[in-house]
Motif scaffolding. Structure first.
Motif, PDB file in Angstrom:
ATOM      1  N   ARG A  84      67.761  37.745  18.149  1.00 13.91           N
ATOM      2  CA  ARG A  84      67.521  39.132  17.754  1.00 13.91           C
ATOM      3  C   ARG A  84      67.454  39.239  16.235  1.00 13.91           C
ATOM      4  O   ARG A  84      67.784  38.287  15.510  1.00 13.91           O
ATOM      5  N   LEU A  85      67.027  40.399  15.759  1.00 10.97           N
ATOM      6  CA  LEU A  85      67.077  40.717  14.334  1.00 10.97           C
ATOM      7  C   LEU A  85      67.478  42.175  14.205  1.00 10.97           C
ATOM      8  O   LEU A  85      66.847  43.058  14.799  1.00 10.97           O
ATOM      9  N   ASP A  86      68.544  42.416  13.456  1.00  8.67           N
ATOM     10  CA  ASP A  86      69.067  43.776  13.310  1.00  8.67           C
ATOM     11  C   ASP A  86      68.793  44.396  11.955  1.00  8.67           C
ATOM     12  O   ASP A  86      68.776  45.624  11.831  1.00  8.67           O
ATOM     13  N   ALA A  87      68.616  43.560  10.932  1.00  8.91           N
ATOM     14  CA  ALA A  87      68.417  44.119   9.595  1.00  8.91           C
ATOM     15  C   ALA A  87      67.663  43.136   8.713  1.00  8.91           C
ATOM     16  O   ALA A  87      67.800  41.914   8.850  1.00  8.91           O
ATOM     17  N   LEU A  88      66.894  43.690   7.811  1.00  7.92           N
ATOM     18  CA  LEU A  88      66.206  42.934   6.768  1.00  7.92           C
ATOM     19  C   LEU A  88      66.614  43.525   5.432  1.00  7.92           C
ATOM     20  O   LEU A  88      66.493  44.737   5.216  1.00  7.92           O
ATOM     21  N   ILE A  89      67.125  42.669   4.530  1.00 11.24           N
ATOM     22  CA  ILE A  89      67.495  43.113   3.182  1.00 11.24           C
ATOM     23  C   ILE A  89      66.557  42.422   2.199  1.00 11.24           C
ATOM     24  O   ILE A  89      66.610  41.201   2.018  1.00 11.24           O
ATOM     25  N   VAL A  90      65.686  43.203   1.581  1.00 13.75           N
ATOM     26  CA  VAL A  90      64.707  42.684   0.622  1.00 13.75           C
ATOM     27  C   VAL A  90      65.318  42.800  -0.767  1.00 13.75           C
ATOM     28  O   VAL A  90      65.371  43.888  -1.351  1.00 13.75           O
ATOM     29  N   ASN A  91      65.782  41.682  -1.282  1.00 14.28           N
ATOM     30  CA  ASN A  91      66.574  41.698  -2.510  1.00 14.28           C
ATOM     31  C   ASN A  91      66.010  40.783  -3.598  1.00 14.28           C
ATOM     32  O   ASN A  91      66.613  40.633  -4.648  1.00 14.28           O
ATOM     33  N   HIS A  92      64.858  40.170  -3.361  1.00 11.19           N
ATOM     34  CA  HIS A  92      64.301  39.241  -4.349  1.00 11.19           C
ATOM     35  C   HIS A  92      63.382  39.975  -5.324  1.00 11.19           C
ATOM     36  O   HIS A  92      62.989  41.122  -5.075  1.00 11.19           O
ATOM     37  N   GLY A  93      63.019  39.305  -6.406  1.00 16.49           N
ATOM     38  CA  GLY A  93      62.087  39.898  -7.355  1.00 16.49           C
ATOM     39  C   GLY A  93      62.171  39.239  -8.716  1.00 16.49           C
ATOM     40  O   GLY A  93      63.060  38.442  -9.002  1.00 16.49           O
ATOM     41  N   THR A  94      61.212  39.576  -9.568  1.00 12.13           N
ATOM     42  CA  THR A  94      61.155  39.032 -10.914  1.00 12.13           C
ATOM     43  C   THR A  94      60.872  40.140 -11.911  1.00 12.13           C
ATOM     44  O   THR A  94      60.182  41.112 -11.589  1.00 12.13           O
ATOM     45  N   LEU A  95      61.417  40.015 -13.113  1.00 12.94           N
ATOM     46  CA  LEU A  95      61.143  40.971 -14.184  1.00 12.94           C
ATOM     47  C   LEU A  95      59.805  40.685 -14.869  1.00 12.94           C
ATOM     48  O   LEU A  95      59.237  41.545 -15.524  1.00 12.94           O
ATOM     49  N   GLN A  96      59.301  39.488 -14.707  1.00 11.08           N
ATOM     50  CA  GLN A  96      58.067  39.078 -15.364  1.00 11.08           C
ATOM     51  C   GLN A  96      56.842  39.833 -14.835  1.00 11.08           C
ATOM     52  O   GLN A  96      56.803  40.152 -13.644  1.00 11.08           O
ATOM     53  N   PRO A  97      55.862  40.096 -15.681  1.00 10.98           N
ATOM     54  CA  PRO A  97      55.793  39.836 -17.111  1.00 10.98           C
ATOM     55  C   PRO A  97      56.451  40.967 -17.908  1.00 10.98           C
ATOM     56  O   PRO A  97      56.295  42.141 -17.565  1.00 10.98           O
ATOM     57  N   VAL A  98      57.210  40.614 -18.932  1.00 10.54           N
ATOM     58  CA  VAL A  98      57.788  41.621 -19.812  1.00 10.54           C
ATOM     59  C   VAL A  98      56.876  41.723 -21.032  1.00 10.54           C
ATOM     60  O   VAL A  98      57.034  41.014 -22.026  1.00 10.54           O
ATOM     61  N   LYS A  99      55.882  42.583 -20.918  1.00  9.74           N
ATOM     62  CA  LYS A  99      54.883  42.768 -21.970  1.00  9.74           C
ATOM     63  C   LYS A  99      54.388  44.209 -21.943  1.00  9.74           C
ATOM     64  O   LYS A  99      54.330  44.842 -20.883  1.00  9.74           O
ATOM     65  N   ARG A 100      54.001  44.699 -23.117  1.00  9.30           N
ATOM     66  CA  ARG A 100      53.400  46.024 -23.187  1.00  9.30           C
ATOM     67  C   ARG A 100      52.068  46.026 -22.435  1.00  9.30           C
ATOM     68  O   ARG A 100      51.376  44.999 -22.365  1.00  9.30           O
ATOM     69  N   ILE A 101      51.692  47.182 -21.910  1.00 12.20           N
ATOM     70  CA  ILE A 101      50.438  47.311 -21.179  1.00 12.20           C
ATOM     71  C   ILE A 101      49.265  46.851 -22.037  1.00 12.20           C
ATOM     72  O   ILE A 101      48.333  46.203 -21.552  1.00 12.20           O
ATOM     73  N   ALA A 102      49.300  47.167 -23.327  1.00 13.70           N
ATOM     74  CA  ALA A 102      48.189  46.815 -24.205  1.00 13.70           C
ATOM     75  C   ALA A 102      48.014  45.309 -24.358  1.00 13.70           C
ATOM     76  O   ALA A 102      46.926  44.844 -24.710  1.00 13.70           O
ATOM     77  N   ASN A 103      49.061  44.543 -24.082  1.00 13.16           N
ATOM     78  CA  ASN A 103      49.022  43.105 -24.350  1.00 13.16           C
ATOM     79  C   ASN A 103      49.011  42.234 -23.108  1.00 13.16           C
ATOM     80  O   ASN A 103      48.804  41.024 -23.203  1.00 13.16           O
ATOM     81  N   VAL A 104      49.236  42.810 -21.955  1.00 15.00           N
ATOM     82  CA  VAL A 104      49.421  41.991 -20.760  1.00 15.00           C
ATOM     83  C   VAL A 104      48.084  41.556 -20.171  1.00 15.00           C
ATOM     84  O   VAL A 104      47.073  42.264 -20.282  1.00 15.00           O
ATOM     85  N   ASP A 105      48.063  40.391 -19.583  1.00 13.25           N
ATOM     86  CA  ASP A 105      46.900  39.900 -18.858  1.00 13.25           C
ATOM     87  C   ASP A 105      46.978  40.412 -17.429  1.00 13.25           C
ATOM     88  O   ASP A 105      48.049  40.372 -16.801  1.00 13.25           O
ATOM     89  N   LEU A 106      45.874  40.889 -16.877  1.00 13.68           N
ATOM     90  CA  LEU A 106      45.873  41.443 -15.527  1.00 13.68           C
ATOM     91  C   LEU A 106      46.392  40.433 -14.514  1.00 13.68           C
ATOM     92  O   LEU A 106      47.085  40.809 -13.559  1.00 13.68           O
ATOM     93  N   ALA A 107      46.112  39.166 -14.718  1.00 13.50           N
ATOM     94  CA  ALA A 107      46.584  38.142 -13.785  1.00 13.50           C
ATOM     95  C   ALA A 107      48.113  38.094 -13.747  1.00 13.50           C
ATOM     96  O   ALA A 107      48.704  37.775 -12.710  1.00 13.50           O
TER      97      ALA A 107
END
Length: 260
Positions: A84-107
């Motif tokens: 069975r499965l009773d619960a899913l806890i989605v707790n992963h993630g990354t802060l990257q990329p830490v860049k201003r919108i003007a400087n970030v690459d879309l990729a």
């Protein structure tokens, strides 16, 4: 934690910080909950398996790599091991990329959304059928960045805002499943260390001082504080009235699930 019936939970980001605190809270419960724990590396999770051999299955890899099919494997592992499965806890993630919108690459944004959003949606998709059967729960670890703007955090904050809206969408689409998004506050984790030591130059002076000051002045939360609330919400009590909500871990409406 009350002696609720033992549950089967899939938990991502389980190797450190809030995720590790959630794992220990659930595994040490008198109810002996069962967990499929996930992180990028197997070694980071081995101690949990050694400590709770009959309660833990480990699945390691990059959730954003769709070719690995970790979403399907996690659910299949829970079902084959415990039925069975009773619960899913989605707790992963990354802060990257830490860049201003003007400087970030879309990729870079595409990669960030793949890690924080795409992988979460894929895992939720795989979990929906068994969670329907169990009237289960989905807990999404969100952030205050979902509703506040920080210099350089556009990708991370937007991704967390998507998770908040995902909770609303799932509430409309899946009435037999309770989905809740939780803001854990500013916690003393590896991500906070990276904010202070790795990403500080990409942030505003105001934000740099904010996070440095929280560490310096003892203002960071322990992982067990929000982790305990998320753990209890996954397995304990009547959460029907919380469907679709975005709540802070210490919200007065969560008093039932806070420190006992």
């Amino acid at each position: 934690m009350a002696n609720e019936e033992g549950k089967v939970v899939v938990l991502t980001g389980a190797s450190r910080g809030i995720g590790l605190a959630i794992a220990h809270m659930l595994l040490s419960s008198p109810s002996s909950h069962k967990l499929v724990v996930m992180s990028r590396t197997h070694e980071a999770l081995d101690q949990l398996h050694y400590q709770y051999p009959s309660q833990v299955e480990v699945l390691a890899g990059d959730l954003s790599n769709a070719s690995l099919k970790l979403n399907e494997k996690a659910v299949e592992l829970a079902l084959s091991r415990w039925g069975r499965l009773d619960a899913l806890i989605v707790n992963h993630g990354t802060l990257q990329p830490v860049k201003r919108i003007a400087n970030v690459d879309l990729a870079e944004w595409e990669a960030g959304f793949g890690a924080n959003v795409g992988s979460a949606v894929a895992l939720i998709q795989a979990a929906i059928p068994p969670l329907r059967k169990s009237n289960g729960r989905i807990l999404l670890t969100s952030s205050g960045a979902a509703v506040s703007g920080y210099v350089g955090w556009g990708c991370y904050g937007a991704g967390k805002a998507v998770l908040n809206h995902l909770a609303l969408t799932l509430t409309a689409e899946e009435p037999d499943i309770t989905t809740i998004s939780i803001r854990p506050g500013v916690v003393d984790t590896e991500m906070q260390r990276e904010i202070r030591e790795v990403h500080a130059e990409a942030m505003s002076e105001k934000d740099r001082e904010k996070f440095a000051g929280l560490k310096r002045d003892g203002g960071l939360l322990k992982a067990e504080q929000p982790g305990g609330v998320i753990a209890r919400l996954a397995v304990q009590g009547d959460v029907g009235g919380l469907k679709g909500k975005f709540l802070s871990w210490n919200d007065e409406g969560l008093a039932e699930w806070q420190e006992e």
